[in-house]
Design a protein around this motif. Structure first.
Motif, PDB file in Angstrom:
ATOM      1  N   UNK A  11      31.159  50.574  29.711  1.00 21.25           N
ATOM      2  CA  UNK A  11      30.678  50.924  31.039  1.00 21.25           C
ATOM      3  C   UNK A  11      30.818  52.426  31.274  1.00 21.25           C
ATOM      4  N   UNK A  24      38.041  54.315  45.221  1.00 22.04           N
ATOM      5  CA  UNK A  24      37.464  53.107  45.819  1.00 22.04           C
ATOM      6  C   UNK A  24      37.357  53.294  47.328  1.00 22.04           C
ATOM      7  N   UNK A 474      30.891  45.876  39.928  1.00 23.01           N
ATOM      8  CA  UNK A 474      31.798  45.497  38.854  1.00 23.01           C
ATOM      9  C   UNK A 474      31.109  44.745  37.732  1.00 23.01           C
TER      10      UNK A 474
ATOM     11  N   UNK B  96      36.921  45.337  31.755  1.00 18.99           N
ATOM     12  CA  UNK B  96      36.981  45.990  33.065  1.00 18.99           C
ATOM     13  C   UNK B  96      35.719  45.669  33.837  1.00 18.99           C
ATOM     14  N   UNK B  97      35.869  45.082  34.999  1.00 19.25           N
ATOM     15  CA  UNK B  97      34.692  44.872  35.856  1.00 19.25           C
ATOM     16  C   UNK B  97      34.846  45.763  37.090  1.00 19.25           C
ATOM     17  N   UNK B  98      35.227  45.196  38.243  1.00 17.17           N
ATOM     18  CA  UNK B  98      35.359  46.102  39.397  1.00 17.17           C
ATOM     19  C   UNK B  98      36.470  47.105  39.164  1.00 17.17           C
ATOM     20  N   UNK B  99      37.494  46.705  38.409  1.00 17.49           N
ATOM     21  CA  UNK B  99      38.552  47.628  38.049  1.00 17.49           C
ATOM     22  C   UNK B  99      39.697  47.736  39.043  1.00 17.49           C
ATOM     23  N   UNK B 100      39.619  47.054  40.152  1.00 14.64           N
ATOM     24  CA  UNK B 100      40.668  47.206  41.160  1.00 14.64           C
ATOM     25  C   UNK B 100      42.015  46.683  40.667  1.00 14.64           C
ATOM     26  N   UNK B 102      42.831  46.743  37.497  1.00 16.19           N
ATOM     27  CA  UNK B 102      43.063  47.271  36.149  1.00 16.19           C
ATOM     28  C   UNK B 102      44.264  48.220  36.034  1.00 16.19           C
ATOM     29  N   UNK B 103      44.495  49.125  36.983  1.00 15.42           N
ATOM     30  CA  UNK B 103      45.703  49.949  36.849  1.00 15.42           C
ATOM     31  C   UNK B 103      46.967  49.083  36.735  1.00 15.42           C
ATOM     32  N   UNK B 134      40.187  39.024  39.965  1.00 12.28           N
ATOM     33  CA  UNK B 134      39.201  38.123  40.554  1.00 12.28           C
ATOM     34  C   UNK B 134      37.875  38.174  39.802  1.00 12.28           C
ATOM     35  N   UNK B 135      37.714  39.160  38.917  1.00 19.56           N
ATOM     36  CA  UNK B 135      36.401  39.353  38.285  1.00 19.56           C
ATOM     37  C   UNK B 135      36.280  38.767  36.886  1.00 19.56           C
ATOM     38  N   UNK B 136      37.254  39.010  36.030  1.00 13.27           N
ATOM     39  CA  UNK B 136      37.001  38.855  34.592  1.00 13.27           C
ATOM     40  C   UNK B 136      37.269  37.465  34.043  1.00 13.27           C
TER      41      UNK B 136
END
Ligand code: FES
Ligand code: FES
Lengths: 763, 156
Positions: A11, A24, A474, B96-100, B102-103, B134-136
């Motif tokens: 990405x 964000x 996302x 990694x999708x939205x990434x929120x 991920x950290x 919530x994404x992956x």
């Protein structure tokens, strides 16, 4: 085109995300921004007798206090305009904004909220869907007749909207059918629970509102805020930072109008962020629903006719997509199986509860759950194999779904064959008492047909810049999909394509990151613009190379002459040459879904009338149920999914994993409970989301079944993997325990209750 | 009261009251990479390492870090340096999708891999149980973590 399409590109926004440098919505703020807090209703239904904010106004640090008087507009998400920013003298749900305060510190804002004087006179609340429709029940909106609608639809009292589809002579078929089977199913609210809560920062500058907000659908938020504030849409500018998840929950406006009203009154930027409790209590979840099905079948298991009544909870108003998608239940019930005679009625109902909204799979997952449990019931009545009844009735290529739309490219049978092949032997958990069950479910789903505009330019350094309002929520649709398509079109490396972040001032209209439409809608618009830019490039290059356009080829970031390897001009040289001759190279492109023939005459009240770029799926699950605890364990899961053309297979797999696990949440754990209009689950402590230990092994097979109007054949991919999960899990659990289930989620208590009922019936 | 600790290798001295969560100091002094997801210790988006152990900084009292070493996502790779193996693997694996989340995920996995160089899949999943994504659907996160362990086994 080689080397870009079908590859697992990383990405483009990934480094910032893993480094923690991405900003964000929840991280964004502006200099001297005030903090806003909202006074929310604590009762579900009441008349506002007195609202006095004068003490709050005078509190230290307070810059603005806003109420209904500051935002008089009525709006609603697309279909029905029945919503205001603040309660307009009547409170309709717990959590409804009554007033908002902007102050120097959050503490001062909270103190001011406490100083607002409010006197209420209680009204009789309405909660139950059937109850709401009875003539003697109090109206949630006594003024319902005066509300504007986008198209006419049957509405009355607490029936906010009705969409229906009718084909054939249903009554006659029921009167003569060999067997008639009837069922009722229920499903609860499911909360999107994006990790990033809703947030908005607004300022008022030169007569316009500038709002930074992590929204999936910037142009909708612009239009909605304008309507609610009573200004023109162009007076609002929406800028989108990095988004921390949406799943439908960030399509509609939420905090933006509050931030705008306060910013204008305060003359300073205002930042507002939901707490997790506000998020759960007021940020609109998937609607709870009741599905009633009645089916006439022949002795050899052919569906002859079907009737359905679907009741879905709108909550107190029509923000969110529950009304706009009211016709999805008929299309979904009649889109996978051949149903020659059908009467489907979908009713969206007002209650004194927080409004509901889109959640990945809008209005679909509970209909599929109901249809599939019901089919198992029919198979039981007939003594027929569960797979056989599905194969017998599933739509084949060239057959029509319930709206008369012919599915020329249906590959449901292929999808079923594929998952059957994938369903090898599962490793049992080792619990000797465990009950095992399997199920297979086919599904036809939609790609959202909404329009898109894109601007493409050739930058002076030879990069391609796409200006678009497509939001990257996302999925990777923007961060990889559009970039890969455009890179392929120009023969440049992926890294040389830039897509600008959404800004409604700069970009053309886009219908939002919803219903798996971004790669298809924005991808098409970007390719349309790219083709025009490509023509301009070749034109300029033809002059520079003194060659005929027909002999030119664009590859590796340069234009060359076919058959003459050393005569080339780079894209940067073309851009530079163009500047002062033909002018900067740029073009606008657009996409509108091509018309699809269907029978409009069979539908009433439908905003969604057909399936654009239909996709075909089959899911398989094998589960184990512990008869002592009622716990369901998913041992194996398999998905065969039609994706049209896989632009980035790895990203698609990621969407399938994520969709399936969210679907498992809906099937097994998630239940946003309400009691007396109060959301009981105000945090992730009691609202149970799937964890890493709950995700079963998932096997995936992508079926490439190109769509002629999709970019390079692509279709929508991100939404469908959630839709049939509750159905396949429900059927597999019922298979394991030997007794049907009728409501979601399948909590251990419910599974034990079903087993207990069965034992009671057996003695 | 005063609180002194080391954040990503730099000394920090901050004025706090008894209930100030560590997350506030981390975001004030290191950057906004550490996320406030739920604020109730459930989602793990706010995970930082205190003396190498992952903690939910939204609940963790800042007073507890007195004299200790705190690391947030900003410490994992210097701004102008290549990504860490965990960060690299997550991107390579499409995790990694939205990434929120991920950290927080990077912190949990980094702590795990610093302690054990070859955790089993089961172990990785168990460690990740406090990090809600919530994404992956977690698969690609787990696969990426396992890919780091296999990569580190190869001879250099
Ligand atoms: S923000 Fe700390 S655990 Fe969710
Ligand atoms: S990538 Fe969105 S929450 Fe994990």
């Amino acid at each position: 085109m080689t080397g870009v399409i079908g590859q697992n590109h990383r990405r483009a926004d990934g480094e910032a995300k893993v480094r923690g440098t991405a900003i964000y919505g929840m991280d964004y703020t502006e200099r001297a921004a005030l903090h806003a807090k909202v006074l929310r209703a604590e009762v579900p239904a009441a008349r506002v007798v007195r609202l006095d904010t004068s003490k709050a106004q005078a509190m230290p640090g307070v810059w603005a206090v806003a109420t209904a008087a500051d935002a008089p507009g009525l709006s609603g998400m697309m279909a029905l305009k029945d919503q205001r920013v603040f309660a307009d003298g009547v409170i309709r749900y717990i959590g409804e904004p009554i007033a908002a305060v902007a102050a120097e510190t959050p503490r001062q804002a909270r103190a001011a909220l406490a100083a607002i004087e409010l006197e209420l006179e209680p009204l009789e609340p309405v909660f139950d869907l059937d109850e709401a429709l009875r003539p003697e029940t109090r109206l949630v909106h006594p003024d319902w007749e005066s509300y504007q609608t986008m198209v006419p639809a049957p509405r009355e009292g607490n029936l906010a909207w009705q969409a229906s589809t009718e084909r054939g002579d249903v009554d006659a078929v029921f009167a003569t059918a060999a067997i008639v089977v009837e069922d009722e199913f229920r499903s609860p609210r499911q909360h999107q629970c994006s990790i990033e809560p809703h947030a908005a920062v607004a300022r008022y500058e030169q007569g316009r509102y500038i709002v930074h907000t992590p929204t999936q659908f910037p142009f909708l938020v612009r239009g909605r805020v304008a309507e609610l504030l009573g200004v023109r849409p162009s007076e609002i500018r929406i800028v989108v930072p990095t988004i921390g998840g949406g799943f439908g929950g960030k399509l509609d406006s939420m905090l933006e109008p509050l931030a705008c009203v306060l910013a204008r009154k305060a003359g300073r930027p205002v930042r507002i962020v939901n707490t997790r409790a506000e998020e759960m209590a007021t940020a609109a979840p998937r609607e709870n629903a009741v599905v009633r099905l009645r089916t006439a079948v022949s002795e050899d298991g052919e569906i002859l006719a079907q009737e359905a009544e679907v009741l879905s909870d709108n909550g107190a108003n029509s923000s969110g997509e529950t009304v706009a998608c009211a016709n999805i239940p008929p299309l979904v019930l009649g889109g996978t199986y051949r149903i020659p005679n059908a009467r489907y009625v979908s009713k969206v109902i007002y209650t004194n509860t927080p409004p509901t909204a889109a959640f990945r799979g809008v209005n679909g997952p509970y209909c599929v759950f109901a249809q599939e449990m019901h089919l198992d019931h029919i198979a039981r009545e007939l003594g027929m194999d569960r797979r056989e009844i599905r194969r017998r009735n599933v739509l084949k290529a060239g057959e029509a779904m319930v709206n008369g739309q012919v599915l020329d490219d249906a590959v449901l049978t292929d999808a079923l064959d594929t998952v059957e092949r994938m369903s090898g032997e599962a490793t049992p958990s080792g619990n000797p008492k465990a009950l095992r069950g399997t199920a297979v479910v086919p599904l036809t789903w939609i790609t959202n047909p909404g329009p898109s505009g894109a601007n493409v330019k050739l930058d002076e350094d030879g990069s391609i810049v796409v200006t678009a309002a497509a939001a990257e929520i996302g999925t990777g649709a923007v961060a990889t999909g559009i970039r890969q398509l455009v890179a392929a079109e120009f023969g440049v490396p992926f890294e040389r394509v830039v897509v600008t972040p959404p800004d409604t001032d700069a970009a053309g209209y886009d219908h939002g990151a919803q219903g798996s439409r971004t790669t298809v809608g924005m991808g098409n618009a970007a390719l349309d613009a790219s083709a025009k830019v490509r023509d301009q490039i070749l034109d300029v290059a033809a002059g520079l190379l003194e060659a005929d356009v027909a002999d030119l080829e664009l590859a590796d970031g340069a234009v060359g002459i076919s058959g003459v390897p050393d005569r080339k001009v780079t894209l940067a040289e073309v851009a530079g040459a163009a500047l002062f001759t033909t002018g900067p190279i740029a073009a606008a492109g657009s996409f509108a879904a091509p018309p699809i023939p269907f029978d409009a005459g069979c539908m009433v009240g439908a905003l969604f009338t057909n399936f654009f770029a239909a996709t075909y799926h089959a899911h398989f699950a094998e589960v184990e149920v512990d008869p002592d605890t009622g716990k369901v364990t998913v041992l194996r899961y398999a998905v065969a999914q039609d994706v049209g053309k896989a632009i980035n297979p790895q990203m698609i797999e990621g969407q399938i994993h994520g969709g399936v696990v969210q679907g498992l949440g809906f099937a097994l754990y998630e239940n946003l409970r309400l009691d007396g209009g109060l959301v009981l689950d105000q945090g992730l402590e009691s609202y149970r989301l799937p964890t890493a230990l709950d995700a079963p092994p998932i096997d995936i097979q992508l079926l490439e079944n190109p769509y002629p109007h999709g970019p390079l054949g692509a279709k929508g991919v991100a939404e469908p993997p959630l839709v049939p999960v509750a159905a396949v899990i429900g059927c597999a659990v019922a298979d394991a325990i030997g007794v049907p289930v009728r409501s979601l989620p399948l909590s251990p208590f419910d599974v034990l209750a079903a087993l207990r009922d069965k034992r009671r019936d057996e003695v | 009261m005063k609180c002194s600790f080391t954040l990503n290798g730099r000394a920090v001295e901050a004025e706090i009251d008894g209930l100030t969560p560590l997350l506030r100091l981390v975001r004030d002094h290191a950057g906004t990479g550490t996320k406030l997801g739920c604020g109730e210790g459930r989602c793990g988006a706010c995970t930082v390492l205190v003396d190498g152990e992952p903690v939910a900084s939204c609940l963790y009292p800042a007073a507890n870090v007195e004299g200790r070493q705190v690391r947030s996502i900003e410490s994992i790779a210097a701004p102008d340096a290549p990504l860490s193996p965990v960060q690299d693997a997550l991107l390579d694996g499409g995790a990694v999708q939205c990434g929120a989340c991920i950290p927080g995920v990077v912190m949990t996995l980094t702590a795990l891999l610093e302690k054990e160089n070859r955790p089993s899949e089961e172990r990785v999943r168990t460690e990740l149980v406090g990090n809600i994504c919530r994404c992956t659907g977690y698969h690609k996160i787990v696969e990426s973590a396992l890919a780091v362990t296999t990569a580190s086994e190869e001879p250099v």
